[in-house]
Design an enzyme around this catalytic site. Sequence first.
Site, PDB file in Angstrom:
ATOM      1  N   SER A  43      19.907  33.782  47.599  1.00 52.39           N
ATOM      2  CA  SER A  43      21.398  33.484  47.379  1.00 52.39           C
ATOM      3  C   SER A  43      22.136  32.881  48.471  1.00 52.39           C
ATOM      4  O   SER A  43      21.692  32.042  48.993  1.00 52.39           O
ATOM      5  CB  SER A  43      22.048  34.561  46.486  1.00 52.39           C
ATOM      6  OG  SER A  43      23.343  34.223  45.984  1.00 52.39           O
ATOM      7  N   ASP A 256      19.496  33.273  40.062  1.00 54.30           N
ATOM      8  CA  ASP A 256      19.805  33.972  41.223  1.00 54.30           C
ATOM      9  C   ASP A 256      18.713  34.869  41.284  1.00 54.30           C
ATOM     10  O   ASP A 256      18.558  35.712  40.589  1.00 54.30           O
ATOM     11  CB  ASP A 256      21.100  34.346  41.328  1.00 54.30           C
ATOM     12  CG  ASP A 256      21.109  35.396  42.526  1.00 54.30           C
ATOM     13  OD1 ASP A 256      20.616  35.311  43.526  1.00 54.30           O
ATOM     14  OD2 ASP A 256      22.371  36.177  42.690  1.00 54.30           O
TER      15      ASP A 256
END
Length: 380
Positions: A43, A256
């Site tokens: 991320s 993610d």
Amino acid sequence: MLHVNKAYNIVLSGGGIKGVAYTGVFEAAEKEGIRWNNIAGVSAGALAGAFTAAGYSAMELKKVLSEFNFSKIQIKDIPKRVPAVSEFIEFNRQLTEARRMQADADKAIEYFLCRRHTDMRGALNRGGMECDGYRGAMLDNISKLSKRGYLCDGDYLEEWVSKSLLLKGVKTFGDLRTGKPDKMNPRGYKIRMTAVDINRVKMVVLPDDIAFYGMDPDKLEVAKAVRMSTAVPFAFKPVEIKKWKGNYAKKYSMIDGGVFDGFPYWLVDNENSASTLGFRLVGSDKKKLLSINTPLNILKALICAVHDIGVDKSIPPVKYVADINTSNISFLDFNLDEEEKAYLINEGRKAATDFFNKLNITRPKKKIEMLNGIHRFFRR
């Protein structure tokens, strides 16, 4: 003990906009003469790590981040743009009427994400708030809910990353085979990151695992991988990957990597723990959620709840890890002012500087003599 001019592996956690703090980390590392072998991130850590792997200095990273128009990611009209929030409001209303458990925000959110749509009323009537029997439904629900609506589709982020990396001559992972090959990273990629294949319920290491989808890892665009790794459910649109078999294409959705693990230290070779340093963005948004009575708080609670659901708590972490205090900023505070950016950078710099000092950095004798000479000059 650390040694100046020796290269180390580095692991960077996720944390949304808080990743601006990594600028301060790299600034402190440059000041100490610390270099990096292999970089692992997820991320926000994947984003900052990609720029560093491409050759951006801390000063250049600070500049390029300041040029990104975060206002493109607008936090408004949340119930309309993110239907999961509206669905939770209705779900919580039913739950409150059924079991009067409105005060337990964490459990309400968790149960909402774990529930079987076909058996929601029966589950409520049974009264249990534990998700053990419904855990298998969580990823399916996250997939369905996040596809219905999100704050940003992610195109703008990917285009910006792509243009910024091209300025350093980097487009694909083939341009970043400048790391140190080891058993975890045999092809020697300078940066590797994670995403989650929600269809296969599997962690995906990028670029290595892109081969499963019929692509050459060297040809995967770094910006596309960053977009996958940063596709936070409900904040960004999942990234669709197609695997072709003849004229038929099977679709897979990537989100993610922090959904399964927000600190992927296992991406680097940790047999020699002294060779790997880790940095985590801490300051829980959950602690700020005293209630879930506003759309923004519900959205934050949903995002908090879908992260680290696959972490194996029994695995020992990296030995050398520094926590960066980012408690003044939420991961969704995209409209940072200059003072807030400075706060994050300073916290990153401070955490890294303290960390390096505690690790008792050993400097070359010549550098020590040079520093002593500078001190003597200014003391005249």
